[in-house]
Design a protein around this motif. Sequence first.
Motif, short mmCIF file in Angstrom:
data_model
loop_
_atom_site.label_atom_id
_atom_site.label_comp_id
_atom_site.label_asym_id
_atom_site.label_seq_id
_atom_site.Cartn_x
_atom_site.Cartn_y
_atom_site.Cartn_z
N SER A 1 0.80 -1.38 0.25
CA SER A 1 -0.19 -0.15 -0.14
C SER A 1 0.55 1.10 0.05
O SER A 1 1.96 1.29 0.47
N ASN A 2 0.51 1.90 -1.02
CA ASN A 2 1.16 3.18 -0.97
C ASN A 2 0.75 4.82 -0.18
O ASN A 2 -0.37 5.78 -1.34
N PRO A 3 0.41 5.43 0.82
CA PRO A 3 -0.54 6.09 1.36
C PRO A 3 0.32 7.40 1.55
O PRO A 3 0.22 8.79 2.06
N SER A 4 1.65 7.58 0.34
CA SER A 4 2.22 8.58 0.27
C SER A 4 2.14 9.96 0.00
O SER A 4 0.76 9.38 -1.01
N GLN A 5 2.78 11.26 -0.67
CA GLN A 5 2.45 12.24 -2.09
C GLN A 5 2.93 12.04 -3.07
O GLN A 5 2.96 12.26 -3.61
N HIS A 6 3.19 9.97 -3.09
CA HIS A 6 4.74 10.44 -4.45
C HIS A 6 4.46 8.86 -5.16
O HIS A 6 3.72 7.91 -4.15
N PRO A 7 3.97 8.48 -6.16
CA PRO A 7 4.27 6.41 -6.38
C PRO A 7 5.17 5.90 -6.25
O PRO A 7 6.75 7.14 -5.77
N TYR A 8 4.64 4.50 -6.16
CA TYR A 8 6.33 4.11 -6.37
C TYR A 8 6.21 3.05 -7.10
O TYR A 8 5.31 2.26 -7.23
N ARG A 9 7.49 2.50 -7.45
CA ARG A 9 7.65 1.35 -8.55
C ARG A 9 8.13 0.54 -7.99
O ARG A 9 9.67 -0.11 -7.40
N LEU A 10 6.47 -0.56 -7.85
CA LEU A 10 6.76 -2.36 -7.03
C LEU A 10 7.31 -3.09 -8.56
O LEU A 10 7.54 -2.96 -9.33
N SER A 11 8.75 -4.45 -7.61
CA SER A 11 9.23 -5.09 -8.25
C SER A 11 9.28 -6.48 -7.27
O SER A 11 9.03 -5.86 -6.00
N ALA A 12 9.52 -7.85 -8.10
CA ALA A 12 9.57 -8.16 -6.80
C ALA A 12 10.44 -8.71 -6.09
O ALA A 12 12.03 -7.50 -6.76
N PRO A 13 10.79 -8.62 -4.81
CA PRO A 13 11.33 -8.90 -3.59
C PRO A 13 12.87 -10.00 -3.62
O PRO A 13 11.89 -10.72 -4.61
N SER A 14 13.40 -9.30 -3.02
CA SER A 14 14.58 -10.70 -2.53
C SER A 14 14.09 -11.06 -0.99
O SER A 14 13.79 -10.25 -0.44
N ALA B 1 7.70 -14.83 -9.75
CA ALA B 1 7.11 -13.70 -9.20
C ALA B 1 5.63 -13.46 -9.74
O ALA B 1 6.40 -13.02 -11.22
N ARG B 2 4.84 -12.89 -9.69
CA ARG B 2 3.89 -11.98 -10.38
C ARG B 2 3.58 -10.59 -9.39
O ARG B 2 3.39 -10.92 -8.00
N ILE B 3 2.75 -9.62 -10.12
CA ILE B 3 2.71 -8.84 -8.94
C ILE B 3 1.30 -7.82 -10.23
O ILE B 3 1.53 -8.27 -11.26
N SER B 4 0.42 -7.31 -9.12
CA SER B 4 -0.67 -6.79 -9.98
C SER B 4 -0.73 -5.93 -10.89
O SER B 4 -1.22 -5.51 -11.87
N ARG B 5 0.15 -4.42 -10.56
CA ARG B 5 0.71 -3.48 -11.23
C ARG B 5 2.08 -3.36 -10.62
O ARG B 5 2.27 -3.16 -9.85
N ARG B 6 2.61 -2.24 -11.09
CA ARG B 6 3.96 -2.41 -10.68
C ARG B 6 4.32 -0.83 -10.46
O ARG B 6 4.79 -0.10 -9.65
N ASN B 7 3.31 -0.17 -10.77
CA ASN B 7 3.27 1.92 -10.86
C ASN B 7 2.06 1.73 -9.62
O ASN B 7 1.18 1.58 -10.13
N GLN C 1 -3.75 3.76 -3.78
CA GLN C 1 -3.40 3.12 -4.35
C GLN C 1 -2.53 1.35 -3.72
O GLN C 1 -1.34 1.58 -2.92
N THR C 2 -3.08 0.84 -3.87
CA THR C 2 -2.22 -0.90 -3.47
C THR C 2 -1.78 -1.81 -4.61
O THR C 2 -3.13 -1.76 -5.77
N ALA C 3 -1.50 -2.41 -4.28
CA ALA C 3 -1.24 -3.68 -5.34
C ALA C 3 -1.16 -5.20 -4.37
O ALA C 3 -0.50 -5.09 -3.31
N ASN C 4 -1.32 -6.17 -5.09
CA ASN C 4 -1.38 -7.35 -5.10
C ASN C 4 0.28 -7.88 -5.25
O ASN C 4 0.93 -8.01 -6.70
N GLY C 5 0.92 -9.14 -4.71
CA GLY C 5 2.27 -9.92 -5.49
C GLY C 5 1.61 -11.26 -4.62
O GLY C 5 1.68 -11.52 -3.76
N VAL C 6 2.67 -11.93 -5.54
CA VAL C 6 2.84 -13.53 -5.42
C VAL C 6 4.55 -14.66 -5.30
O VAL C 6 4.50 -13.45 -7.07
N LEU C 7 5.13 -14.42 -4.86
CA LEU C 7 6.26 -15.16 -5.39
C LEU C 7 6.08 -16.46 -4.82
O LEU C 7 5.41 -16.79 -3.90
N PHE D 1 12.46 -5.01 -0.68
CA PHE D 1 11.70 -4.31 -2.08
C PHE D 1 12.70 -3.42 -2.27
O PHE D 1 13.34 -2.65 -0.94
N ALA D 2 12.64 -2.63 -3.02
CA ALA D 2 12.70 -1.86 -3.34
C ALA D 2 12.74 -0.38 -2.28
O ALA D 2 11.56 0.15 -2.06
#
Length: 295
Positions: free
Chosen positions: A193-206, A248-254, A259-265, A281-282
């Motif tokens: 989830s992103n409660p901030s005031q700027h966008p976040y670029r999501l990628s699969a985690p280590s 690894a799969r994510i529902s959205r990168r941006n 907004q929120t995004a879901n992921g599975v690894l 994550f990044a």
Amino acid sequence: MLKSTIAVLILAAGSVASAQTISHEVINPNVVTRVATALNHISLIEFPEPIIRAAVGSDDVRIEWQGNTLALKPVARGQSTNLFVWTAHTQTSYEILPPGAVTEASFVIDQTMAAPAPAPAPAPSETAQARSHAAKIRKSEMQKAAAALIARTMLKSSPVYSRDVKDSNDHVNVRITEVVRDKDVLYVRYTVSNPSQHPYRLSAPSVFEMVPKPGSVVLSSLKDIEIPAKKLSKYETESTSTMIVREARISRRNVNPGQTANGVLCFEASVGKPQLYRFVFANDQSHPVDAAAVL
């Protein structure tokens, strides 16, 4: 069993590349059929009657069948093996080729019985109706097989509790929500989830396995619980290992503000007792984005 990719498809609606091939063949017990494969992709073989049993020559290829449909998936590079399938009236042999390019992989091999002796040709309308009916039957069998695999995987799903984790109001948060265990593999669903005031670029985690020093924490009492960052920092770690992520799969990168995004690894995990895993994550600008859970 084909849980590696099947579970990810269930949890993340993964798709098969459109460039894969769909072929139609007549069953010939005297011919060995070659099946091209690709890592992280399932190939389906459709039979004209229910499968009684099947045997594969290597654990590097996983198989599962339901009704008339057999699904197979390679789990290692550079390995080929053979496969035998029995139905009530046939025994067929296959050479499963080493995983290669996705564009060359066999998506569906639709096998039919050899045609009987020629009979009087039916009226054109009857031929069209028969083909349509056969197509509907094949589609129904594939849907039933997929539904059965999905149901078995979902029955093994366990929720991960995170009630002690407090979300930030100004940078990205991660919640571990669900886990599926299958021998030496874990499938983890998470929400960002992103409660901030700027966008976040999501990628699969280590993924890292953290081994606490003896006596510092009893992991068995924390199974399926997400660990807050403050509590995690108090654990004395004896060693840390990097885990191999299979898929690894994510529902959205941006992930935009609000907004929120879901992921599975899916990753290789230690067998047996619960372990402490950290998902990194990044960064969200200057803020680290991570989560830890005992799974």
